[in-house]
Design an enzyme around this catalytic site. Structure first.
Site, PDB file in Angstrom:
ATOM      1  N   ASP A   1      20.923  -3.732  16.875  1.00  0.00           N
ATOM      2  CA  ASP A   1      19.983  -2.751  16.312  1.00  0.00           C
ATOM      3  C   ASP A   1      20.608  -2.041  15.118  1.00  0.00           C
ATOM      4  O   ASP A   1      19.967  -1.818  14.089  1.00  0.00           O
ATOM      5  CB  ASP A   1      19.488  -1.759  17.389  1.00  0.00           C
TER       6      ASP A   1
ATOM      7  N   LYS B   1      23.991  -7.182  22.003  1.00  0.00           N
ATOM      8  CA  LYS B   1      23.533  -5.974  22.709  1.00  0.00           C
ATOM      9  C   LYS B   1      24.356  -5.839  23.996  1.00  0.00           C
ATOM     10  O   LYS B   1      23.821  -5.681  25.096  1.00  0.00           O
ATOM     11  CB  LYS B   1      22.036  -6.074  23.028  1.00  0.00           C
TER      12      LYS B   1
ATOM     13  N   ASP C   1      14.568 -13.319   9.891  1.00  0.00           N
ATOM     14  CA  ASP C   1      13.332 -12.956   9.165  1.00  0.00           C
ATOM     15  C   ASP C   1      13.544 -11.668   8.368  1.00  0.00           C
ATOM     16  O   ASP C   1      13.085 -11.531   7.228  1.00  0.00           O
ATOM     17  CB  ASP C   1      12.155 -12.765  10.131  1.00  0.00           C
TER      18      ASP C   1
ATOM     19  N   TYR D   1      16.585 -18.889  24.884  1.00  0.00           N
ATOM     20  CA  TYR D   1      15.758 -20.036  24.508  1.00  0.00           C
ATOM     21  C   TYR D   1      15.889 -21.221  25.460  1.00  0.00           C
ATOM     22  O   TYR D   1      15.276 -22.257  25.227  1.00  0.00           O
ATOM     23  CB  TYR D   1      16.128 -20.493  23.088  1.00  0.00           C
TER      24      TYR D   1
ATOM     25  N   ASP E   1      17.079 -15.036  15.477  1.00  0.00           N
ATOM     26  CA  ASP E   1      15.718 -15.331  15.020  1.00  0.00           C
ATOM     27  C   ASP E   1      15.137 -14.112  14.303  1.00  0.00           C
ATOM     28  O   ASP E   1      14.625 -14.199  13.180  1.00  0.00           O
ATOM     29  CB  ASP E   1      14.851 -15.713  16.229  1.00  0.00           C
TER      30      ASP E   1
HETATM   31  C1  IPM Z   1      12.287 -20.228  13.872  1.00  0.00           C
HETATM   32  C2  IPM Z   1      11.024 -20.114  14.703  1.00  0.00           C
HETATM   33  C3  IPM Z   1      11.220 -20.784  16.043  1.00  0.00           C
HETATM   34  C4  IPM Z   1      12.289 -20.016  16.790  1.00  0.00           C
HETATM   35  C5  IPM Z   1       9.958 -20.916  16.892  1.00  0.00           C
HETATM   36  C6  IPM Z   1       8.839 -21.591  16.162  1.00  0.00           C
HETATM   37  C7  IPM Z   1      10.234 -21.665  18.175  1.00  0.00           C
HETATM   38  O1  IPM Z   1      10.620 -18.795  14.802  1.00  0.00           O
HETATM   39  O2  IPM Z   1      12.734 -21.348  13.613  1.00  0.00           O
HETATM   40  O3  IPM Z   1      12.806 -19.200  13.437  1.00  0.00           O
HETATM   41  O4  IPM Z   1      11.987 -19.022  17.450  1.00  0.00           O
HETATM   42  O5  IPM Z   1      13.442 -20.413  16.711  1.00  0.00           O
HETATM   43 MN    MN Z   2      11.790 -17.441  13.535  1.00  0.00          MN
END
Ligand code: IPM
Ligand code: MN
Ligand code: NAD
Length: 357
Positions: free
Chosen positions: A222, A189, A250, A138, A246
């Site tokens: 993974d 990884k 999710d 990032y 990230d």
């Molecule tokens: C998150 C989002 C951000 C990230 C994006 C919007 C830059 O996906 O906060 O999880 O990748 O960190």
């Molecule tokens: Mn995200």
């Protein structure tokens, strides 16, 4: 107690709708618990960027840094700004420039019906991810060369520093100690990224030695993704890099009800920190009063905890649990309420919690 100042940045898409509910609930709980919170709203986001070319002015950054205790952010992302130029300055800019190195993303099953996993209960799904938040892929170092030609080259550098890796790994062990959890799993990884993630391996082994009472485990990321679905009960604390964190967050969110319920904190202990739901601006849902505000509300609870108001944080969480139990939820969770109606229900629950079981 002196006033605690919170900068509210609703942002784009569903951000303003969920932020309105988040602040509504925080104000209700602040009044009840006599908390000296003061909210100031800022309109940084796509609209301002498109109209004025302004993302996050230096003066605003300094104001947040010097005069605020926390930032409460809805979401950023607008189809009219496909390169996310504004989010780069506002969201990533604040993460980097405030040095918010811990992205703390809890995954906890607040109601048994919410998990898509078979035979898993709230006891099985209760872990946190500490995502490294200031380095990795990032950092924005790279570029496109000979763009649009057959010889095009595209590069994004992954940067890991010993200091950066060590502080997030240590934060994970410290979180385990403070929260009486017994296991820390580090995911990388390193089998491929032998240098950048080799450093993670070295540092993890070194730091783990300082915490003999905590079980330290390593998994390739993974495999961790698979294990989180197969046996989430095996995890208390997960620590990982920026991009892997990230993706894994999710996945974890979905295990406990989806993005509509997933809070997060971008934290530098002892400094002004930023709290935002894991989800984005969900443009197709915007302006329709259908977005789920619970992630934003739980993010508010996380912020209260950070500000030293543990009891108030628990009251907010209890209201969310009650909304889930009574099915006072939005359509993503199978309910029938709109965003605002969920907010009103939460305020009622904050004022009249159910008798303790
Ligand atoms: C998150 C989002 C951000 C990230 C994006 C919007 C830059 O996906 O906060 O999880 O990748 O960190
Ligand atoms: Mn995200
Ligand atoms: P998203 O998180 O906005 O949406 C993904 C899915 O989850 C969609 O189906 C959406 O409808 C659903 N969803 C998300 N939040 C919800 C909520 N509160 N209630 C009900 N359903 C919800 O991710 P995306 O669609 O990939 O991204 C949209 C924009 O948001 C993009 O510009 C992206 O870069 C940005 N984004 C911002 C952040 C952030 O501000 N922290 C995080 C992720 C994505």
């Amino acid at each position: 107690m002196s006033v605690q100042k919170i900068a509210v940045i609703p942002g784009d898409g569903i951000g303003p709708e969920v932020a309105a509910v988040g602040v509504q609930v925080l104000e209700a709980v602040a009044e009840l618990h006599d908390l000296p919170l003061e909210f100031t709203w800022f309109d940084f986001g796509a609209e301002k960027y498109l109209a004025e070319g302004v993302t996050l002015p230096q003066s605003a950054f300094e104001d947040f840094r010097d005069n605020y205790d926390a930032i409460y952010l809805g979401a950023l992302g607008d189809p009219r700004v496909p390169d996310m130029a504004h989010a780069k300055d506002i969201l990533l800019g604040l993460r980097f420039r405030l040095d918010l190195y811990v992205n703390l993303r809890p995954a906890r099953l607040l109601h048994p019906a919410l998990t898509p996993l078979k035979n898993k209960t709230p006891d099985d799904l209760d872990f946190v991810i500490l995502r490294e938040n200031t380095e990795g892929l990032y950092v924005g170092i790279g570029g496109r060369f000979k763009q649009g030609t057959p010889d095009e080259i595209a590069i994004n550098e992954m940067v890991q520093t010993r200091k950066g890796v060590e502080r997030i790994v240590r934060a994970a062990f410290e979180w385990a100690v403070e929260n009486e959890r017994k296991r820390v799993c580090m995911a990388d990884k390193a089998n491929v990224l032998r240098d950048a993630h080799g450093l993670w391996q070295d540092v993890f082994v070194e730091v783990a030695e300082e915490y003999p009472d905590i079980a330290a485990r390593h998994l390739y990321a993974d495999v961790l993704a698979m294990e989180l679905v197969r046996a989430p009960e095996d995890f208390d604390v997960i620590v990982t890099g920026n991009l892997l964190g990230d993706v894994l967050s999710d996945l974890s969110a979905q295990l406990v009800g989806g993005l509509g319920l997933a809070p997060s904190g971008n934290i530098h202990p002892g400094r002004v920190s930023l709290f935002e739901p894991v989800h984005g601006s969900a443009p197709p849902l915007a302006g329709k009063d259908i977005a789920n505000p619970l992630a934003m509300v739980l993010t508010g609870a996380q912020m209260l905890e950070f500000l030293g108001h543990g009891e108030a944080a628990m009251a907010v969480e209890a209201a969310v649990v009650q909304a889930l139990r009574e099915h006072r939820v939005t359509r993503d969770l199978g309910g029938e309420l709109g965003t605002r109606a969920v907010g009103d229900a939460l305020v009622r629950f904050v004022h009249a919690p159910p008798p303790a079981a």
